[in-house]
Scaffold this motif. Structure first.
Motif, PDB file in Angstrom:
ATOM      1  N   LYS A  42      53.055  37.321  24.754  1.00  0.00           N
ATOM      2  CA  LYS A  42      52.480  38.656  25.297  1.00  0.00           C
ATOM      3  C   LYS A  42      52.136  38.428  26.783  1.00  0.00           C
ATOM      4  N   LYS A  43      52.865  39.101  27.407  1.00  0.00           N
ATOM      5  CA  LYS A  43      52.571  38.885  28.888  1.00  0.00           C
ATOM      6  C   LYS A  43      52.323  40.378  29.577  1.00  0.00           C
ATOM      7  N   SER A  44      51.449  40.199  30.484  1.00  0.00           N
ATOM      8  CA  SER A  44      51.008  41.646  31.196  1.00  0.00           C
ATOM      9  C   SER A  44      52.040  42.171  31.957  1.00  0.00           C
ATOM     10  N   ASP A  45      53.084  41.322  32.086  1.00  0.00           N
ATOM     11  CA  ASP A  45      54.405  41.850  33.152  1.00  0.00           C
ATOM     12  C   ASP A  45      55.282  42.716  32.206  1.00  0.00           C
ATOM     13  N   ARG A  46      54.835  42.944  31.107  1.00  0.00           N
ATOM     14  CA  ARG A  46      55.758  43.699  30.137  1.00  0.00           C
ATOM     15  C   ARG A  46      55.268  45.366  30.435  1.00  0.00           C
ATOM     16  N   LEU A  47      54.372  45.360  31.101  1.00  0.00           N
ATOM     17  CA  LEU A  47      53.743  46.715  31.380  1.00  0.00           C
ATOM     18  C   LEU A  47      54.461  47.511  32.304  1.00  0.00           C
ATOM     19  N   CYS A  48      54.274  48.964  32.176  1.00  0.00           N
ATOM     20  CA  CYS A  48      55.092  49.681  33.132  1.00  0.00           C
ATOM     21  C   CYS A  48      54.755  49.553  34.479  1.00  0.00           C
TER      22      CYS A  48
ATOM     23  N   ASN B 218      51.492  51.131  34.970  1.00  0.00           N
ATOM     24  CA  ASN B 218      50.465  49.999  34.548  1.00  0.00           C
ATOM     25  C   ASN B 218      49.653  50.246  33.506  1.00  0.00           C
ATOM     26  N   ARG B 219      50.101  51.045  32.631  1.00  0.00           N
ATOM     27  CA  ARG B 219      49.234  51.305  31.569  1.00  0.00           C
ATOM     28  C   ARG B 219      49.984  51.107  30.186  1.00  0.00           C
ATOM     29  N   GLU B 220      51.325  51.533  30.028  1.00  0.00           N
ATOM     30  CA  GLU B 220      51.852  51.780  28.671  1.00  0.00           C
ATOM     31  C   GLU B 220      52.891  50.773  28.780  1.00  0.00           C
ATOM     32  N   ARG B 221      53.092  50.175  27.639  1.00  0.00           N
ATOM     33  CA  ARG B 221      54.344  49.113  27.481  1.00  0.00           C
ATOM     34  C   ARG B 221      55.831  49.502  27.943  1.00  0.00           C
ATOM     35  N   ALA B 222      56.244  49.038  28.916  1.00  0.00           N
ATOM     36  CA  ALA B 222      57.806  49.224  29.411  1.00  0.00           C
ATOM     37  C   ALA B 222      58.820  49.122  28.358  1.00  0.00           C
TER      38      ALA B 222
END
Ligand SMILES: [Zn+2]
Ligand SMILES: [Zn+2]
Length: 124
Positions: free
Chosen positions: A72-78, A82-86
């Motif tokens: 679980k890494k935050s860099d997976r976010l759009c 910067n809110r939703e999962r990419a």
């Protein structure tokens, strides 16, 4: 424990095989005894290899089990909102995009998309 038994047994077999083979050098050579010696020797070596293989496999499993899971890494976010999962990754603009930002980002000709989970391995 079983490791010691395997290596002990293989050592004994190798020694026995060598003894039988060495005995052939002195006395009258017999094919049966030489075959038996070779069999003991190779069986012992094979058993040792098997023991090593099992040991290596166990070590590998222990090593992989001990590794911390950092999925679980935050860099997976759009990258845009910067809110939703990419969900996809644009290779041309080097951007991670969620589905709602994908529509506004897409310029219709240049963008090249790959799944985001696949892109995270290539682009850190
Ligand atoms: Zn977004
Ligand atoms: Zn793009």
């Amino acid at each position: 424990m079983s490791k010691i038994i395997i290596f002990g047994l293989s050592g004994l077999l190798v020694a026995a095989g060598l003894t039988v083979l060495a005995a052939q050098l002195g006395g009258s050579p017999s094919d049966t005894m030489r075959g038996a010696g070779l069999f003991l020797f190779s069986f012992g070596v094979m058993l040792a290899a098997l023991g090593l293989y099992q040991q290596a496999r166990r070590l590998k499993v222990e090593y992989e089990g001990a590794k911390p899971r950092q999925k679980k890494k935050s860099d997976r976010l759009c990258s845009v909102c910067n809110r939703e999962r990419a969900e996809v990754f644009c290779r041309v603009h080097v951007l991670r995009l969620c589905l709602s930002c994908l529509g506004s980002h897409d310029d219709g000709k240049n963008c090249l998309y790959v799944p985001a989970n696949r892109a995270s391995a290539a682009y850190k």
